[in-house]
Scaffold this active site. Structure first.
Site, PDB file in Angstrom:
ATOM      1  N   LYS A 209      30.670  49.887 -50.828  1.00  0.00           N
ATOM      2  CA  LYS A 209      29.804  48.843 -51.361  1.00  0.00           C
ATOM      3  C   LYS A 209      28.667  49.453 -52.185  1.00  0.00           C
ATOM      4  CE  LYS A 209      26.796  45.126 -49.819  1.00  0.00           C
ATOM      5  NZ  LYS A 209      26.278  44.331 -48.715  1.00  0.00           N
ATOM      6  N   GLU A 215      30.040  60.288 -46.708  1.00  0.00           N
ATOM      7  CA  GLU A 215      31.418  60.527 -46.278  1.00  0.00           C
ATOM      8  C   GLU A 215      32.402  60.177 -47.379  1.00  0.00           C
ATOM      9  OE1 GLU A 215      29.079  58.931 -44.600  1.00  0.00           O
ATOM     10  OE2 GLU A 215      29.205  59.312 -42.446  1.00  0.00           O
ATOM     11  N   GLY A 269      28.877  44.718 -45.506  1.00  0.00           N
ATOM     12  CA  GLY A 269      29.969  45.694 -45.373  1.00  0.00           C
ATOM     13  C   GLY A 269      30.926  45.348 -44.242  1.00  0.00           C
ATOM     14  N   ARG A 270      30.379  44.996 -43.070  1.00  0.00           N
ATOM     15  CA  ARG A 270      31.242  44.757 -41.911  1.00  0.00           C
ATOM     16  C   ARG A 270      31.946  43.406 -41.959  1.00  0.00           C
ATOM     17  NH1 ARG A 270      26.044  45.541 -40.772  1.00  0.00           N
ATOM     18  NH2 ARG A 270      24.770  43.865 -39.887  1.00  0.00           N
ATOM     19  N   GLU A 355      26.688  46.500 -34.794  1.00  0.00           N
ATOM     20  CA  GLU A 355      25.819  46.761 -35.949  1.00  0.00           C
ATOM     21  C   GLU A 355      25.021  45.487 -36.266  1.00  0.00           C
ATOM     22  OE1 GLU A 355      26.951  49.897 -39.099  1.00  0.00           O
ATOM     23  OE2 GLU A 355      27.175  48.039 -40.214  1.00  0.00           O
ATOM     24  N   HIS A 386      46.561  50.422 -17.150  1.00  0.00           N
ATOM     25  CA  HIS A 386      46.824  51.721 -16.515  1.00  0.00           C
ATOM     26  C   HIS A 386      45.731  52.725 -16.838  1.00  0.00           C
ATOM     27  CE1 HIS A 386      50.891  50.463 -15.320  1.00  0.00           C
ATOM     28  NE2 HIS A 386      50.798  49.719 -16.415  1.00  0.00           N
ATOM     29  N   LYS A 514      21.263  59.317 -40.877  1.00  0.00           N
ATOM     30  CA  LYS A 514      21.751  59.733 -42.205  1.00  0.00           C
ATOM     31  C   LYS A 514      20.697  60.597 -42.894  1.00  0.00           C
ATOM     32  CE  LYS A 514      24.347  55.532 -43.439  1.00  0.00           C
ATOM     33  NZ  LYS A 514      24.382  54.423 -44.397  1.00  0.00           N
TER      34      LYS A 514
END
Ligand code: F6P
Length: 547
Positions: A209, A215, A269-270, A355, A386, A514
């Site tokens: 965005k 990254e 973004g999310r 977030e 399990h 960051k």
């Protein structure tokens, strides 16, 4: 209109809920079922292909009514109207929150700063459709004139989790393209993916965005370098496309104007998988299926906007969650999908939920004096049975859980599906009823154990039960039903943010780490470990010796 700023604990509904909780905290769901024969029917919502059973909760009619009253008193109805109509409800970033507009009909009007955004949305959708069809049909080819076989999504957070989860969930509907996701700045991630690729037949979709994310830019740069070992600079145009709001930065990176898919600041973004951020989804399952995903989400949007709160799935789920979070003190919630396809669903929800609602300051700028965001976690059933179900059944913590299941198997293996669904239903029943001393006694007697052996074992074998669950039972996993399910959780997040009086659409909490990583990177490069606390200095020294 901004969102109201009401501290929920000052409402009469909250105070009544507190008193009600104090008087009823020992509430036994089992007893509620035996007292009220209609409970299962009273606490369920049948909507389209969804059946939502919330009767296995520690709630009475009175609890439910008080929770609904709370929603009224914090002015949820008005907040929903502001959310859908493009008001600047993300006040701390001065933005509207309009992922819902991405799924609306072309003929609708949604105004942002007085301008209808629907034509822009549909222009980008048309570009996605044409691009997808050209890649899939082989009309667009790579630099050696071969059709594309692989697509790599390069992005992180919302630019990775949504597309990755949807591609995984809709695997059954996938076409011949093989999809890959590179997100982590860990160089081993990108190198492992590159190992599998042929540059001649691979398309790279850079999704960011902001187009400033460390990254994504590192991975995109590394991948472009790798590509240029095989191909020429002018071949980049055939193999690299980008999705971003930051058109200038994308161009600076060397992506051609034609290969840019724009998005907008009013898409968080999310919550962005519905925009061009979903390009990899469209490529993986075809544009028609991508559109069906959007249509499903839109159906849920309409339900959430118009339905009365007592019959409104996201509202009801949000209120029940508040009941446990703020009154019972439950810290986390589990999401258990009885579908291996949904194995990334909880991971995806973690960003959306944590977030958004991991906040301490309310909409008045004050520190909250109550709990906000829940921790969310989960894995598909039956695998999770399990792994961590022991703790849900017999641990000391209260963990309300959403159980998601699909009535029809996609491959139609009925024998397996009956087993899967029997586990799904059995677990919610076991969590509700537990196992009493007398049931344990009967079982142990059948094993011919002595009285003293039975006495010793007894406490370990008893299950208290009374563990709350919601059962979200859906006809079949399709692009539409997945769209509805994701939108359901998006709106649950919204409702909880409104009630907790927080801003759900910023994420300042991710910035500090960051910033520090940038300055520590400099320290690593220049061999400097001054200006840090002793622990950080030692870590830097350790790294320096071994790197
Ligand atoms: O980690 C914070 C965050 O801003 C997320 O909200 C976002 O989804 C992610 O980083 C990626 O951001 P971008 O799409 O701008 O690269």
């Amino acid at each position: 209109m901004a969102l109201p700023s009401i501290n929920p604990t000052t409402t009469s509904a909250w105070k009544a809920l507190q008193n009600h909780f104090n008087a009823n905290k020992q509430i036994e769901i089992k007893e509620l079922f035996s007292k009220d024969k209609n409970r299962a029917d009273n606490f369920k919502i049948n909507w389209e292909d969804f059946y939502v059973d919330f009767s296995k909760n520690r709630i009475t009619e009175e609890t439910f009514n008080l929770l609904l009253e709370l929603a009224e008193q914090v002015k949820l109805k008005g907040a929903i109207a502001a959310y859908y109509s493009g008001e600047t409800i993300n006040k701390t970033e001065n933005r509207a929150v309009l992922h819902t507009a991405l799924r609306r009909k072309e003929s609708d009007t949604v105004l942002v700063d007085g301008e209808n955004v629907m034509p822009e949305i549909f222009a980008v959708k048309a570009k996605m459709e044409t691009f997808t069809n050209e890649i899939l049909s082989g009309k667009r080819k790579g630099y050696t004139n071969k059709s594309f076989t692989d697509v790599v999504n390069i992005g992180i957070g919302g630019s990775n989790l949504g597309p990755a989860m949807v591609v995984e969930s809709l695997q059954y509907y996938k076409n011949h393209l093989t999809t890959h996701f590179v997100s982590n700045v860990d160089g081993d991630h990108v190198n492992e993916v590159l190992k599998k690729l042929n540059p001649e037949t691979t398309l790279f979709v850079i999704v960011s965005k902001t187009f400033t994310t460390q990254e994504t830019l590192s991975n995109a740069t590394t991948i472009r370098k790798w590509f240029l070992k095989h191909a020429k600079q002018e071949d980049v145009a055939k193999h690299f496309v980008a999705v971003s709001t930051n058109i200038e930065k994308v161009k600076d990176f060397g992506i051609y104007q034609d290969n840019i898919f724009p998005m907008w600041n009013w898409v968080g973004g999310r919550f962005s998988l519905w925009s061009a951020v979903g390009l990899t989804v469209s490529l993986a399952v075809g544009f028609d299926n991508f559109n069906k995903l959007l249509k499903g989400a839109n159906t849920m949007d309409i339900h959430f906007k118009n339905e009365d709160f007592n019959n409104n799935i996201p509202v009801v789920l949000a209120l029940i969650s508040i009941w446990y979070n703020n009154f019972f003190g439950a810290e986390s919630e589990a999401v258990i999908a009885y579908s291996q396809y949904l194995n990334q669903f909880a991971t995806y929800l973690q960003q959306g939920i944590m977030e958004s609602n991991g906040k301490t300051v309310d909409r008045n700028g004050d520190k909250v004096n109550y709990e906000t965001g829940t921790l969310i976690w989960g894995e598909p059933g039956t695998n999770s049975q399990h792994a961590f179900f022991q703790l849900i059944h017999q641990g000391t913590k209260l963990i309300p859980a959403d159980f998601i299941g699909f009535a029809q198997s996609l491959h139609g293996n009925q024998e397996h599906h009956d087993k899967l669904i029997s586990n799904y239903i059995a677990q919610t029943e076991a969590l509700l009823n537990g196992k009493t001393k007398s049931q344990v006694l009967d079982e142990l007697k059948d094993l011919n154990l002595s009285d003293s052996e039975i006495k010793d074992l007894m406490p370990y074998k008893v299950f208290e039960g009374n563990k709350p669950t919601n059962s979200i039972f859906i006809k079949k996993l399709t692009p539409e039903s997945l769209g509805k399910l994701i939108a359901m959780y998006e709106h649950k997040i919204f409702v909880q943010g409104v009630i907790w009086n927080i801003y759900s659409y910023d994420q300042f909490g991710v910035e500090l780490g960051k910033q520090l990583a940038t300055s520590i990177l400099k320290d690593i490069k220049f061999n400097n470990s001054d200006n840090h606390d002793a622990s950080t200095r030692n870590l830097l020294e350790f790294f320096k010796k071994l790197r």
